[in-house]
Structures are given as C-alpha cells and as structure tokens.
Design a protein around this motif. Structure first.
Motif, short mmCIF file in Angstrom:
data_model
loop_
_atom_site.label_atom_id
_atom_site.label_comp_id
_atom_site.label_asym_id
_atom_site.label_seq_id
_atom_site.Cartn_x
_atom_site.Cartn_y
_atom_site.Cartn_z
N SER A 157 24.85 38.83 39.24
CA SER A 157 25.46 40.13 39.48
C SER A 157 24.92 41.13 38.47
CB SER A 157 26.98 40.03 39.39
OG SER A 157 27.36 39.59 38.10
N GLU A 200 26.04 44.66 36.31
CA GLU A 200 27.08 45.60 35.90
C GLU A 200 26.42 46.93 35.60
OE1 GLU A 200 31.14 45.55 33.25
OE2 GLU A 200 29.63 44.01 32.93
N THR A 239 32.40 51.20 34.41
CA THR A 239 31.45 50.20 34.89
C THR A 239 31.77 49.85 36.34
OG1 THR A 239 32.78 48.34 34.10
CG2 THR A 239 31.06 49.15 32.61
N CYS A 275 30.38 46.80 39.45
CA CYS A 275 29.63 45.57 39.64
C CYS A 275 28.91 45.58 40.98
CB CYS A 275 30.59 44.38 39.57
SG CYS A 275 29.76 42.78 39.62
N ASP A 331 23.91 40.06 34.75
CA ASP A 331 24.73 38.94 34.29
C ASP A 331 24.33 37.66 34.99
OD1 ASP A 331 26.34 40.57 32.65
OD2 ASP A 331 27.61 41.11 34.34
N CYS A 377 31.47 39.07 40.32
CA CYS A 377 31.88 40.47 40.47
C CYS A 377 33.38 40.50 40.71
CB CYS A 377 31.17 41.12 41.66
SG CYS A 377 29.63 41.91 41.22
#
Length: 128
Positions: free
Chosen positions: A85, A87, A98, A100, A123, A128
C-alpha cells in the motif's frame, strides 16, 4: 518388456517437455501489470485528476519515512504494486493529512477536496 520401456521413456519425455510449461504458467499467474503509462512496480504521480499522459514522478523504494514529493495541485496517484500500500501525505486548509492507496489502486485529489500532495511512503503489505 519393450512396451514397458517405451512407456517409461514416453513418460519421461512427456514430463521433460511439459515441465517448462508448468514454470511458464506459474510465472504468468504471478506476473504484474503496468497501468497506462505507469510501469510495475512503481507508484506514479500525475499533475491532473485523470491519470492521463505521462507521470510527473514515479517512486518504487519502500521506506519507513515519507519521501518528498514536489507539491502539486491537482494530482492523481496510481499504485501498480501488487502487495504494497501507499500512504499519501497532503495538506489542505493549512493542515496535514494522509490517505492510503491500496495495492493496484488509484487516488484522485478531487475526492479529497483541493489538497496539495507533499509526500508518499510505500508500505510493506496492503494494510489500508
């Protein structure tokens, strides 16, 4: 006896010929795809809200911190990664937020109001 030998040889020859196909099939099912002008395994940022044209920036390194992104409004993001994922860090109305982006997902700034992207972090995993 000759028939047994011919069957055994035929079986060996068949498995030798079919073994590469099994490997190719496994590779194809695990292959990744690009999306438009964003190649796998990148996260691409566009200077528009439609992910059209060429990306203005592309990232592929996983980090524990937010990587700097040249601020831009509007923007859109494509994540071509299959298992990671992303961010996104952005500012709106003087505050930092932020959002996701899931694996193989997209994000358009128009869904967030009128934000300015400022950073991103890839990440490990799809949490998420």
């Amino acid at each position: 006896m000759k028939n047994v030998s011919k069957r055994a040889i035929g079986s060996v020859v068949a498995s030798v010929l079919l073994a590469p196909l099994a490997v190719i099939g496994a590779a194809q099912s695990a292959s990744a795809n690009s999306y438009g002008s964003c190649p796998y395994p990148y996260v691409c940022i566009y200077n528009n809200t439609s992910t059209s044209g060429n990306p203005s920036a592309a990232y592929k390194d996983q980090t524990s911190y937010f990587q700097y992104v040249s601020p831009r409004t509007p923007f859109s993001v494509i994540n071509t990664r299959n298992q990671d994922s992303v961010e996104i860090q952005y500012t709106a109305f003087g505050n930092s937020f932020t959002a996701c982006v899931s694996p193989n997902g997209q994000l358009y700034s128009s869904t967030l109001g009128s934000p300015t992207i400022t950073g991103l972090r890839i990440d490990v995993g799809n949490a998420c």
